[in-house]
Design a protein around this motif. Sequence first.
Motif, PDB file in Angstrom:
ATOM      1  N   LEU A  13      44.812  38.697  41.590  1.00  0.00           N
ATOM      2  CA  LEU A  13      45.617  38.861  42.816  1.00  0.00           C
ATOM      3  C   LEU A  13      44.866  38.421  44.076  1.00  0.00           C
ATOM      4  CD1 LEU A  13      47.100  42.421  42.053  1.00  0.00           C
ATOM      5  CD2 LEU A  13      48.325  40.236  41.959  1.00  0.00           C
ATOM      6  N   LEU A  14      43.561  38.143  43.931  1.00  0.00           N
ATOM      7  CA  LEU A  14      42.766  37.816  45.130  1.00  0.00           C
ATOM      8  C   LEU A  14      43.218  36.501  45.765  1.00  0.00           C
ATOM      9  CD1 LEU A  14      39.116  38.864  44.114  1.00  0.00           C
ATOM     10  CD2 LEU A  14      40.770  40.121  45.501  1.00  0.00           C
ATOM     11  N   ALA A  15      43.235  35.420  44.965  1.00  0.00           N
ATOM     12  CA  ALA A  15      43.595  34.103  45.533  1.00  0.00           C
ATOM     13  C   ALA A  15      45.004  34.126  46.147  1.00  0.00           C
ATOM     14  CB  ALA A  15      43.447  33.017  44.484  1.00  0.00           C
ATOM     15  N   PRO A  16      46.013  34.671  45.437  1.00  0.00           N
ATOM     16  CA  PRO A  16      47.347  34.723  46.062  1.00  0.00           C
ATOM     17  C   PRO A  16      47.365  35.544  47.357  1.00  0.00           C
ATOM     18  CG  PRO A  16      47.502  35.218  43.706  1.00  0.00           C
ATOM     19  CD  PRO A  16      46.045  35.146  44.048  1.00  0.00           C
ATOM     20  N   SER A  17      46.388  36.448  47.517  1.00  0.00           N
ATOM     21  CA  SER A  17      46.317  37.245  48.752  1.00  0.00           C
ATOM     22  C   SER A  17      45.379  36.597  49.771  1.00  0.00           C
ATOM     23  CB  SER A  17      45.829  38.658  48.447  1.00  0.00           C
ATOM     24  OG  SER A  17      46.564  39.223  47.401  1.00  0.00           O
ATOM     25  N   HIS A  18      44.923  35.369  49.483  1.00  0.00           N
ATOM     26  CA  HIS A  18      44.033  34.622  50.377  1.00  0.00           C
ATOM     27  C   HIS A  18      42.728  35.363  50.642  1.00  0.00           C
ATOM     28  CE1 HIS A  18      47.563  32.184  50.881  1.00  0.00           C
ATOM     29  NE2 HIS A  18      48.237  33.250  51.271  1.00  0.00           N
ATOM     30  N   LEU A  19      42.163  35.920  49.576  1.00  0.00           N
ATOM     31  CA  LEU A  19      40.893  36.646  49.698  1.00  0.00           C
ATOM     32  C   LEU A  19      39.873  36.071  48.711  1.00  0.00           C
ATOM     33  CD1 LEU A  19      42.260  40.325  49.765  1.00  0.00           C
ATOM     34  CD2 LEU A  19      41.469  38.974  51.733  1.00  0.00           C
ATOM     35  N   ASP A  20      38.611  36.026  49.146  1.00  0.00           N
ATOM     36  CA  ASP A  20      37.528  35.616  48.244  1.00  0.00           C
ATOM     37  C   ASP A  20      36.841  36.832  47.644  1.00  0.00           C
ATOM     38  OD1 ASP A  20      37.699  32.740  48.783  1.00  0.00           O
ATOM     39  OD2 ASP A  20      37.228  33.400  50.823  1.00  0.00           O
ATOM     40  N   ALA A  21      36.956  37.957  48.327  1.00  0.00           N
ATOM     41  CA  ALA A  21      36.373  39.203  47.821  1.00  0.00           C
ATOM     42  C   ALA A  21      37.140  40.370  48.421  1.00  0.00           C
ATOM     43  CB  ALA A  21      34.900  39.292  48.211  1.00  0.00           C
ATOM     44  N   LEU A  22      37.079  41.476  47.699  1.00  0.00           N
ATOM     45  CA  LEU A  22      37.741  42.693  48.184  1.00  0.00           C
ATOM     46  C   LEU A  22      36.716  43.819  48.116  1.00  0.00           C
ATOM     47  CD1 LEU A  22      40.356  44.146  49.026  1.00  0.00           C
ATOM     48  CD2 LEU A  22      40.983  44.274  46.611  1.00  0.00           C
ATOM     49  N   LEU A  23      36.567  44.523  49.221  1.00  0.00           N
ATOM     50  CA  LEU A  23      35.641  45.660  49.263  1.00  0.00           C
ATOM     51  C   LEU A  23      36.469  46.939  49.217  1.00  0.00           C
ATOM     52  CD1 LEU A  23      32.942  47.102  49.724  1.00  0.00           C
ATOM     53  CD2 LEU A  23      33.211  46.653  52.182  1.00  0.00           C
ATOM     54  N   LEU A  24      36.292  47.697  48.126  1.00  0.00           N
ATOM     55  CA  LEU A  24      37.083  48.920  47.953  1.00  0.00           C
ATOM     56  C   LEU A  24      36.223  50.130  48.278  1.00  0.00           C
ATOM     57  CD1 LEU A  24      38.438  47.346  44.816  1.00  0.00           C
ATOM     58  CD2 LEU A  24      40.001  48.265  46.533  1.00  0.00           C
ATOM     59  N   THR A  25      36.691  50.908  49.228  1.00  0.00           N
ATOM     60  CA  THR A  25      35.945  52.092  49.641  1.00  0.00           C
ATOM     61  C   THR A  25      36.760  53.374  49.453  1.00  0.00           C
ATOM     62  OG1 THR A  25      36.689  51.571  51.884  1.00  0.00           O
ATOM     63  CG2 THR A  25      34.430  50.961  51.309  1.00  0.00           C
ATOM     64  N   HIS A  26      38.052  53.214  49.191  1.00  0.00           N
ATOM     65  CA  HIS A  26      38.904  54.397  48.972  1.00  0.00           C
ATOM     66  C   HIS A  26      38.640  54.883  47.539  1.00  0.00           C
ATOM     67  CE1 HIS A  26      42.074  57.199  49.441  1.00  0.00           C
ATOM     68  NE2 HIS A  26      42.909  56.602  48.631  1.00  0.00           N
ATOM     69  N   LEU A  27      38.055  56.082  47.429  1.00  0.00           N
ATOM     70  CA  LEU A  27      37.535  56.525  46.132  1.00  0.00           C
ATOM     71  C   LEU A  27      38.565  56.580  45.001  1.00  0.00           C
ATOM     72  CD1 LEU A  27      34.977  59.119  47.486  1.00  0.00           C
ATOM     73  CD2 LEU A  27      34.412  57.053  46.181  1.00  0.00           C
ATOM     74  N   PRO A  28      39.823  57.005  45.258  1.00  0.00           N
ATOM     75  CA  PRO A  28      40.791  56.962  44.153  1.00  0.00           C
ATOM     76  C   PRO A  28      41.012  55.534  43.630  1.00  0.00           C
ATOM     77  CG  PRO A  28      41.570  58.417  45.879  1.00  0.00           C
ATOM     78  CD  PRO A  28      40.365  57.706  46.432  1.00  0.00           C
ATOM     79  N   ASN A  29      40.956  54.550  44.519  1.00  0.00           N
ATOM     80  CA  ASN A  29      41.085  53.159  44.065  1.00  0.00           C
ATOM     81  C   ASN A  29      39.867  52.735  43.253  1.00  0.00           C
ATOM     82  OD1 ASN A  29      43.562  52.881  45.237  1.00  0.00           O
ATOM     83  ND2 ASN A  29      42.831  51.791  47.054  1.00  0.00           N
ATOM     84  N   THR A  46      35.159  40.249  43.243  1.00  0.00           N
ATOM     85  CA  THR A  46      35.365  38.832  43.542  1.00  0.00           C
ATOM     86  C   THR A  46      36.085  38.245  42.329  1.00  0.00           C
ATOM     87  OG1 THR A  46      33.384  37.946  42.486  1.00  0.00           O
ATOM     88  CG2 THR A  46      33.120  38.827  44.712  1.00  0.00           C
ATOM     89  N   GLU A  47      36.424  36.965  42.383  1.00  0.00           N
ATOM     90  CA  GLU A  47      37.161  36.413  41.250  1.00  0.00           C
ATOM     91  C   GLU A  47      36.372  36.515  39.946  1.00  0.00           C
ATOM     92  OE1 GLU A  47      39.076  32.424  41.658  1.00  0.00           O
ATOM     93  OE2 GLU A  47      40.324  33.621  43.016  1.00  0.00           O
ATOM     94  N   GLU A  48      35.040  36.465  40.061  1.00  0.00           N
ATOM     95  CA  GLU A  48      34.220  36.480  38.855  1.00  0.00           C
ATOM     96  C   GLU A  48      33.489  37.782  38.581  1.00  0.00           C
ATOM     97  OE1 GLU A  48      33.064  32.703  39.918  1.00  0.00           O
ATOM     98  OE2 GLU A  48      34.953  32.364  38.864  1.00  0.00           O
ATOM     99  N   ARG A  49      33.306  38.588  39.627  1.00  0.00           N
ATOM    100  CA  ARG A  49      32.412  39.730  39.448  1.00  0.00           C
ATOM    101  C   ARG A  49      32.995  41.018  39.990  1.00  0.00           C
ATOM    102  NH1 ARG A  49      26.609  37.473  41.408  1.00  0.00           N
ATOM    103  NH2 ARG A  49      25.895  39.333  40.345  1.00  0.00           N
ATOM    104  N   CYS A  50      32.485  42.135  39.397  1.00  0.00           N
ATOM    105  CA  CYS A  50      32.778  43.462  39.938  1.00  0.00           C
ATOM    106  C   CYS A  50      31.438  44.157  40.079  1.00  0.00           C
ATOM    107  CB  CYS A  50      33.648  44.264  38.983  1.00  0.00           C
ATOM    108  SG  CYS A  50      35.366  43.788  39.010  1.00  0.00           S
ATOM    109  N   VAL A  51      31.117  44.616  41.262  1.00  0.00           N
ATOM    110  CA  VAL A  51      29.845  45.290  41.502  1.00  0.00           C
ATOM    111  C   VAL A  51      30.144  46.663  42.085  1.00  0.00           C
ATOM    112  CG1 VAL A  51      27.633  45.202  42.704  1.00  0.00           C
ATOM    113  CG2 VAL A  51      28.748  43.079  41.973  1.00  0.00           C
ATOM    114  N   PHE A  52      29.587  47.689  41.434  1.00  0.00           N
ATOM    115  CA  PHE A  52      29.787  49.055  41.916  1.00  0.00           C
ATOM    116  C   PHE A  52      28.498  49.535  42.577  1.00  0.00           C
ATOM    117  CE2 PHE A  52      29.057  53.566  41.251  1.00  0.00           C
ATOM    118  CZ  PHE A  52      30.137  54.087  41.950  1.00  0.00           C
TER     119      PHE A  52
END
Length: 362
Positions: A13-29, A46-52
């Motif tokens: 969903l990142l590219a269709p939302s015009h994003l290269d990365a998404l930073l999630l800080t809302h803990l339930p998400n 990111t499209e290739e990675r998830c880093v916690f």
Amino acid sequence: MDYKQRQSRLQGLLAPSHLDALLLTHLPNVRYLCGFSGSAGALIVTEERCVFLTDGRYTEQARDEVKGAKVKVLSKSPLAGSADWLAENRKVLGRKRLGIEATHLCMADHAGLKKTLGPSFHLRPAPALVERMRMVKDSEEIACIREAVILGARLFESALQTIRAGVPETEVAGEMEYMARQGGADGMSFDTIVASGPRSARPHGRASSNRIPSKGFVVCDFGVILAGYCSDMTRTVHVGAAARADRDFYEAVQGAQQAAVQAVRPGISVAEVDQAARNVLKKRGLGRYFTHSTGHGVGLEIHEAPRVAAGQNEVLQPGMVITIEPGAYVAGRGGVRIEDMVFVVERGCEVLTPTPKELITI
Ligand code: ZN
Ligand code: ZN
């Protein structure tokens, strides 16, 4: 839970939302996407990675719980660590369009992020991608929700044994909450509402030290969190014999609740469900006493999408779990609310809350 699959869906969903990365800080998400249930964590997708990212208090828990994402334990806050990671990996991030959860990021944190990331990053409020994914529950989530609802419903038995004229509302809430913990609850979904007599006219009357009067309605609205998932239900009982007018009042709300439950099916908008409840109360002359919306989604959070309210155009889909909770509140007299959790299925809905709704007098 299939965290890997959730992460891949979000990555798509990142590219269709015009994003290269998404930073999630809302803990339930964050929990929904990688399983982490602690109180300090951030997830970069990111499209290739998830880093916690988390801090030293959660080293062991993160290694235990986090699935599908690389875990980084930092000596600074997860947000500051995320900014560092993004800055270090700027080369792989294309146009560096970073989505942030604007509704969950305070101004100070936003300013800190901007400072570390510098002008080459474009911070953008991301659409509610994860919230939208979370609206439709998978079978494992439904199983968790069912268990939470069953435990939650048992607390009403405890309420019925405790509600008596002269007993403080907090004592009723206390007995219910003790039973929740004994039953394995992580905690309560929200502060238990026990609102008796004239206080029942307050839709959110948290249990107070007031003693239950010898006559009148008692609204009990409560829920447990079990294995991360919330339950939510309301029942209203009457202490002392209920006069004809009080029975009529109760039955009007019960009719509204029934009408809204019957309206729930895939393809109908949440506004139409809200209207179904409102129409019944209007016909009974109680429309103006129904002062809140008809319901809300429930899952990892007690209130999540969709809102079941006028003006909302979300359309129900199989797999959604929502509450149906109309009420009517007359200042000085009292109030009634009845709330069930319902699960949207192909042919309509399944009422998850097992508790009968006929008026109980104590
Ligand atoms: Zn409730
Ligand atoms: Zn509710």
